[in-house]
Design a protein around this motif. Structure first.
Motif, PDB file in Angstrom:
ATOM      1  N   ALA A  78     -15.385  13.933  18.242  1.00 13.93           N
ATOM      2  CA  ALA A  78     -14.029  13.532  17.874  1.00 13.93           C
ATOM      3  C   ALA A  78     -14.059  12.531  16.730  1.00 13.93           C
ATOM      4  O   ALA A  78     -13.240  12.574  15.828  1.00 13.93           O
ATOM      5  N   GLN A  79     -14.997  11.607  16.780  1.00 12.56           N
ATOM      6  CA  GLN A  79     -15.103  10.613  15.733  1.00 12.56           C
ATOM      7  C   GLN A  79     -15.462  11.258  14.402  1.00 12.56           C
ATOM      8  O   GLN A  79     -14.981  10.844  13.364  1.00 12.56           O
ATOM      9  N   SER A  80     -16.322  12.274  14.415  1.00 11.21           N
ATOM     10  CA  SER A  80     -16.784  12.849  13.164  1.00 11.21           C
ATOM     11  C   SER A  80     -15.775  13.803  12.537  1.00 11.21           C
ATOM     12  O   SER A  80     -15.613  13.797  11.320  1.00 11.21           O
ATOM     13  N   VAL A  81     -15.083  14.627  13.304  1.00  5.26           N
ATOM     14  CA  VAL A  81     -14.119  15.552  12.700  1.00  5.26           C
ATOM     15  C   VAL A  81     -12.967  14.788  12.053  1.00  5.26           C
ATOM     16  O   VAL A  81     -12.360  15.271  11.094  1.00  5.26           O
ATOM     17  N   ASN A  82     -12.674  13.595  12.543  1.00  2.00           N
ATOM     18  CA  ASN A  82     -11.593  12.802  11.971  1.00  2.00           C
ATOM     19  C   ASN A  82     -11.908  12.303  10.562  1.00  2.00           C
ATOM     20  O   ASN A  82     -11.020  11.814   9.866  1.00  2.00           O
ATOM     21  N   ASP A  83     -13.170  12.419  10.149  1.00  3.58           N
ATOM     22  CA  ASP A  83     -13.559  12.001   8.801  1.00  3.58           C
ATOM     23  C   ASP A  83     -13.186  13.024   7.730  1.00  3.58           C
ATOM     24  O   ASP A  83     -13.329  12.741   6.543  1.00  3.58           O
ATOM     25  N   PHE A 112      -4.873  19.949  11.975  1.00  2.00           N
ATOM     26  CA  PHE A 112      -5.658  20.044  10.749  1.00  2.00           C
ATOM     27  C   PHE A 112      -4.827  20.642   9.610  1.00  2.00           C
ATOM     28  O   PHE A 112      -3.946  21.467   9.833  1.00  2.00           O
ATOM     29  N   GLU A 113      -5.152  20.250   8.370  1.00  2.00           N
ATOM     30  CA  GLU A 113      -4.726  21.020   7.208  1.00  2.00           C
ATOM     31  C   GLU A 113      -5.712  22.174   7.083  1.00  2.00           C
ATOM     32  O   GLU A 113      -6.926  21.952   7.157  1.00  2.00           O
ATOM     33  N   ALA A 114      -5.224  23.387   6.915  1.00  2.00           N
ATOM     34  CA  ALA A 114      -6.104  24.558   6.888  1.00  2.00           C
ATOM     35  C   ALA A 114      -5.773  25.435   5.692  1.00  2.00           C
ATOM     36  O   ALA A 114      -4.602  25.618   5.338  1.00  2.00           O
ATOM     37  N   PHE A 115      -6.825  25.983   5.062  1.00  2.00           N
ATOM     38  CA  PHE A 115      -6.658  26.818   3.876  1.00  2.00           C
ATOM     39  C   PHE A 115      -7.580  28.035   3.986  1.00  2.00           C
ATOM     40  O   PHE A 115      -8.721  27.918   4.443  1.00  2.00           O
ATOM     41  N   TYR A 116      -7.076  29.186   3.542  1.00  2.00           N
ATOM     42  CA  TYR A 116      -7.950  30.355   3.456  1.00  2.00           C
ATOM     43  C   TYR A 116      -8.966  30.137   2.334  1.00  2.00           C
ATOM     44  O   TYR A 116      -8.718  29.373   1.391  1.00  2.00           O
ATOM     45  N   ALA A 117     -10.091  30.833   2.429  1.00  2.00           N
ATOM     46  CA  ALA A 117     -11.170  30.647   1.453  1.00  2.00           C
ATOM     47  C   ALA A 117     -10.748  31.030   0.042  1.00  2.00           C
ATOM     48  O   ALA A 117     -11.298  30.514  -0.932  1.00  2.00           O
ATOM     49  N   ASN A 141     -10.019  18.593  -3.628  1.00  2.00           N
ATOM     50  CA  ASN A 141     -11.014  19.067  -4.585  1.00  2.00           C
ATOM     51  C   ASN A 141     -12.445  18.794  -4.131  1.00  2.00           C
ATOM     52  O   ASN A 141     -13.343  19.588  -4.402  1.00  2.00           O
ATOM     53  N   ASP A 142     -12.658  17.677  -3.443  1.00  2.00           N
ATOM     54  CA  ASP A 142     -14.004  17.314  -2.998  1.00  2.00           C
ATOM     55  C   ASP A 142     -14.367  18.149  -1.771  1.00  2.00           C
ATOM     56  O   ASP A 142     -13.858  17.934  -0.680  1.00  2.00           O
ATOM     57  N   ARG A 143     -15.272  19.104  -1.950  1.00  2.00           N
ATOM     58  CA  ARG A 143     -15.589  20.023  -0.851  1.00  2.00           C
ATOM     59  C   ARG A 143     -16.269  19.322   0.318  1.00  2.00           C
ATOM     60  O   ARG A 143     -16.270  19.824   1.433  1.00  2.00           O
ATOM     61  N   CYS A 144     -16.848  18.151   0.069  1.00  6.41           N
ATOM     62  CA  CYS A 144     -17.499  17.432   1.161  1.00  6.41           C
ATOM     63  C   CYS A 144     -16.512  16.605   1.984  1.00  6.41           C
ATOM     64  O   CYS A 144     -16.906  15.922   2.922  1.00  6.41           O
ATOM     65  N   ASN A 145     -15.241  16.640   1.615  1.00  7.07           N
ATOM     66  CA  ASN A 145     -14.197  16.059   2.451  1.00  7.07           C
ATOM     67  C   ASN A 145     -13.583  17.124   3.369  1.00  7.07           C
ATOM     68  O   ASN A 145     -12.637  16.846   4.094  1.00  7.07           O
ATOM     69  N   LEU A 146     -14.128  18.353   3.303  1.00  3.01           N
ATOM     70  CA  LEU A 146     -13.583  19.469   4.071  1.00  3.01           C
ATOM     71  C   LEU A 146     -14.598  19.985   5.079  1.00  3.01           C
ATOM     72  O   LEU A 146     -15.807  19.851   4.898  1.00  3.01           O
ATOM     73  N   LEU A 147     -14.096  20.590   6.129  1.00  2.07           N
ATOM     74  CA  LEU A 147     -14.918  21.296   7.101  1.00  2.07           C
ATOM     75  C   LEU A 147     -14.776  22.796   6.871  1.00  2.07           C
ATOM     76  O   LEU A 147     -13.782  23.263   6.295  1.00  2.07           O
ATOM     77  N   TYR A 148     -15.751  23.549   7.363  1.00  2.00           N
ATOM     78  CA  TYR A 148     -15.758  24.996   7.200  1.00  2.00           C
ATOM     79  C   TYR A 148     -15.904  25.624   8.581  1.00  2.00           C
ATOM     80  O   TYR A 148     -16.907  25.419   9.270  1.00  2.00           O
ATOM     81  N   ILE A 149     -14.875  26.365   8.980  1.00  3.51           N
ATOM     82  CA  ILE A 149     -14.854  26.920  10.329  1.00  3.51           C
ATOM     83  C   ILE A 149     -15.508  28.290  10.363  1.00  3.51           C
ATOM     84  O   ILE A 149     -15.446  29.058   9.403  1.00  3.51           O
ATOM     85  N   ASP A 150     -16.158  28.584  11.472  1.00  2.66           N
ATOM     86  CA  ASP A 150     -16.730  29.907  11.693  1.00  2.66           C
ATOM     87  C   ASP A 150     -16.510  30.263  13.157  1.00  2.66           C
ATOM     88  O   ASP A 150     -16.481  29.390  14.025  1.00  2.66           O
ATOM     89  N   VAL A 151     -16.326  31.538  13.414  1.00  3.81           N
ATOM     90  CA  VAL A 151     -16.185  32.035  14.782  1.00  3.81           C
ATOM     91  C   VAL A 151     -17.369  32.951  15.063  1.00  3.81           C
ATOM     92  O   VAL A 151     -17.639  33.878  14.302  1.00  3.81           O
ATOM     93  N   GLY A 194      -9.271   9.141   6.954  1.00  4.96           N
ATOM     94  CA  GLY A 194      -9.711   8.789   5.608  1.00  4.96           C
ATOM     95  C   GLY A 194     -11.181   8.458   5.540  1.00  4.96           C
ATOM     96  O   GLY A 194     -11.654   7.899   4.559  1.00  4.96           O
ATOM     97  N   GLY A 195     -11.912   8.867   6.593  1.00  9.86           N
ATOM     98  CA  GLY A 195     -13.299   8.435   6.770  1.00  9.86           C
ATOM     99  C   GLY A 195     -14.229   8.715   5.621  1.00  9.86           C
ATOM    100  O   GLY A 195     -14.923   7.817   5.140  1.00  9.86           O
ATOM    101  N   ALA A 196     -14.267   9.958   5.144  1.00 11.44           N
ATOM    102  CA  ALA A 196     -15.236  10.320   4.111  1.00 11.44           C
ATOM    103  C   ALA A 196     -14.988   9.535   2.829  1.00 11.44           C
ATOM    104  O   ALA A 196     -15.913   9.225   2.090  1.00 11.44           O
ATOM    105  N   GLU A 197     -13.713   9.201   2.551  1.00 12.16           N
ATOM    106  CA  GLU A 197     -13.392   8.475   1.326  1.00 12.16           C
ATOM    107  C   GLU A 197     -13.612   6.977   1.480  1.00 12.16           C
ATOM    108  O   GLU A 197     -13.992   6.291   0.552  1.00 12.16           O
ATOM    109  N   THR A 198     -13.346   6.427   2.672  1.00 14.89           N
ATOM    110  CA  THR A 198     -13.465   4.984   2.877  1.00 14.89           C
ATOM    111  C   THR A 198     -14.885   4.544   3.167  1.00 14.89           C
ATOM    112  O   THR A 198     -15.179   3.354   3.138  1.00 14.89           O
TER     113      THR A 198
END
Length: 258
Positions: free
Chosen positions: A20-25, A59-64, A73-83, A143-147
């Protein structure tokens, strides 16, 4: 035995808390158009259902292949989901992973299961069940990844499989992600008739207007209205049929008597 059980419960709590702590970043999630166990893009509408469930979880979610603003724009501020699908006999098993830009698993859901024989129903039910553990995270971007950025030596970032088109600036061409509520449709009272998998909702003619199928979540159904696929859910003691149209979430209020 008691101590072992107590330790196991504590372990699960600690693991869940760290997830929970990490996805919030991360400020958003990229949804692929096709999963490895499927043959076609958005087959059985699983990508649509994934995006819907992510937004429902906060979550904010976007198709690929979706254009995103500079804010994402910063891809490292995003998560990538897989099923992922686990092979099983006479049962469909799916679980969810959320990975960072380096391919490291940040979160893995519990197994979602379904005994439905119809593929579309089975995949939908199993995916909705898997999302229960995602909902339990109670995601809220901090705001974790940015702060937490610090000065480090430049490193080579490995390429990831998903490409995210980026627009140079905000424009009127970006589709609004706000829910559009259709308050004019289906104001007549509908009546629920039980079926083998759920209910069919009929009007006074009688004509079948909706077909809804049960899931393991109370007051949450997969649903169809003609060729439109979506979900049928209860909010504030009122039923809604929700689906995506041109990447915009449409919510139709439905008067129904069960």
């Amino acid at each position: 035995m008691y101590m072992k059980t107590k330790f196991f419960v504590l372990f699960l709590f600690v693991v869940s808390y760290s997830f929970a702590q990490s996805v919030n970043d991360y400020k958003g999630v990229i949804v692929p158009l096709k999963y490895d166990f499927l043959k076609n893009d958005n087959q059985y509408r699983l990508s649509t259902l994934t995006k819907f469930n992510l937004k429902k979880a906060g979550f904010e979610a976007f198709y690929a292949n979706e254009s995103v603003s500079n804010e994402y724009n910063d891809r490292c501020n995003l998560l990538y989901i897989d099923v992922k699908k686990e092979n099983a006999f006479l049962i469909t098993k799916l679980f969810i992973t959320l990975k960072d830009c380096y391919g490291k698993i940040v979160f893995q859901s519990e197994m979602g299961k379904s005994k439905e024989k119809d593929y579309e129903l089975a995949y939908s039910e199993a995916l909705n069940n898997a999302f229960q553990s995602v909902n339990a995270l109670q995601y809220a971007y901090n705001g974790g990844a940015e702060t937490k950025k610090v000065a480090v030596a430049p490193v080579s970032v490995p390429a990831i499989a998903v490409a995210i088109p980026v627009v140079a600036s905000q424009s009127n061409d970006i589709v609004s992600k706000d829910i559009v509520e259709n308050t004019t449709a289906n104001t007549d009272l509908l009546y629920a008739q039980p079926t083998a998998t759920g209910f069919q909702l009929i009007d006074s003619e009688p004509k079948v207007v909706y077909k809804i199928q049960k899931t393991s979540v109370k007051e949450y159904y997969t649903a169809s209205k003609g060729n439109i696929q979506g979900v049928f859910i209860a909010k504030d003691n009122q039923w809604y049929f929700e689906y995506y149209q041109n990447d915009k979430l449409v919510s139709e209020k439905v008067a129904v008597k069960f």
